[in-house]
Design an enzyme around this catalytic site. Structure first.
Site, PDB file in Angstrom:
ATOM      1  N   CYS A 107       2.394  -8.920   1.537  1.00 43.92           N
ATOM      2  CA  CYS A 107       2.689  -7.872   0.568  1.00 43.92           C
ATOM      3  C   CYS A 107       1.855  -6.620   0.853  1.00 43.92           C
ATOM      4  O   CYS A 107       0.897  -6.645   1.618  1.00 43.92           O
ATOM      5  CB  CYS A 107       2.372  -8.361  -0.842  1.00 43.92           C
ATOM      6  SG  CYS A 107       3.144  -9.935  -1.276  1.00 43.92           S
ATOM      7  N   GLY A 108       2.245  -5.538   0.215  1.00 41.50           N
ATOM      8  CA  GLY A 108       1.459  -4.315   0.280  1.00 41.50           C
ATOM      9  C   GLY A 108       1.005  -3.929  -1.113  1.00 41.50           C
ATOM     10  O   GLY A 108       1.785  -3.999  -2.064  1.00 41.50           O
TER      11      GLY A 108
END
Length: 284
Positions: free
Chosen positions: A13-14
């Site tokens: 994820c970011g």
């Protein structure tokens, strides 16, 4: 020697955090967080419809002036200490009303009063067909606390009420509490990051101000994207799937008899009852 090694590349994820050092809320900070989130679009998956993502969202400091304006417009009486809950309810009016009744009962048991319910303004046109097919009824509940209560007292009462609510509403797959707090609010969903302020009209309102914002673009690896699984969660956002969650639940269950907290002394007998094994993989 090259610093880049393709064999070490991993998908995840970011996420990021923006905060004003002096704690000054502004809409500019909210816009900046959304802009940064948009630049993380590549960190999440995009469905074949081109509009449904793995999930993205913001965790904001509660925009006090904005929410008080909403309360004033609706003639709701908010005390000095109040909370706002962001919730996903069923599109079925019977199930939604049943959930509201349970929420009211459990909050009342903690001496908390519902000032009003608000349908969160949204623009469904920006959603893809897949996200739209599972779109819940998104509402906010405004909750007033008795005069003289400290913020930490309200937070503890909200936590206890939330856990009891979750234990009672188990058959409604659409029901989910995104946030329930005097301090923060969560806006999240199965849309593209650039469309978040187009879907949640609150986020495009210049009166929506915050001095802190946590933003997250989810990369779904071992679970199907669902509205509740979009992040941030109520207290955090994590980078990667929790593959050991079932083991964690079993360890917690085995140690339930040791559950105790000096901050929850008056609820000591309830602590074990407030924990429950999840029937399905749900956002915690």
């Amino acid at each position: 020697m090259a610093l880049y090694d393709p064999s070490l590349v991993k998908d995840n994820c970011g996420f990021g955090l923006i905060a004003h050092m002096q704690g000054q809320p502004s809409h500019k900070l909210v816009r900046t967080a959304i802009s940064a989130l948009d630049r993380m679009t590549h960190r999440g998956g995009i469905n074949s419809d081109g509009k449904t993502g793995d999930g993205c969202g913001l965790l904001l400091q509660k925009p006090d002036s904005y929410f008080r304006l909403i309360a004033e417009e609706n003639e709701w009486n908010l005390g000095k200490q109040y909370a706002v809950g962001m919730m996903f309810l069923s599109k079925d009016p019977v199930k939604a009303q049943s959930a509201k009744d349970i929420i009211n009962q459990e909050l009342s048991q903690e001496t908390l009063t519902i000032a009003g319910w608000r349908d969160v303004p949204t623009n469904e046109d920006v959603l893809g067909p897949i996200a739209l097919s599972s779109l819940p009824n998104i509402v906010q509940v405004f909750i007033s606390a008795p005069a003289g209560w400290r913020e930490q007292d309200v937070e503890r009462r909200l936590y206890i009420a939330k856990r009891r609510i979750e234990k009672r509403i188990t058959e409604d797959e659409d029901f989910y509490i995104c946030s329930l707090s005097t301090q923060v609010i969560v806006y999240k969903g199965l849309c593209m990051p650039a469309d978040l302020p187009r879907f949640y009209l609150d986020l495009a309102d210049l009166r929506m101000e915050s001095s802190i914002c946590l933003f997250h673009q989810r990369f779904s690896t071992n679970t199907q994207p669902r509205w509740p699984l979009a992040q941030p969660f109520r207290y955090l956002a994590h980078n990667g799937e929790i593959n050991t969650i079932e083991g964690n639940r079993q360890w917690a269950k085995a140690r339930a008899y040791k559950f105790a907290s000096p901050l929850l002394l008056i609820f000591k007998r309830q602590l074990r009852l407030l924990t429950r094994p999840a029937q399905t993989l749900r956002a915690r």
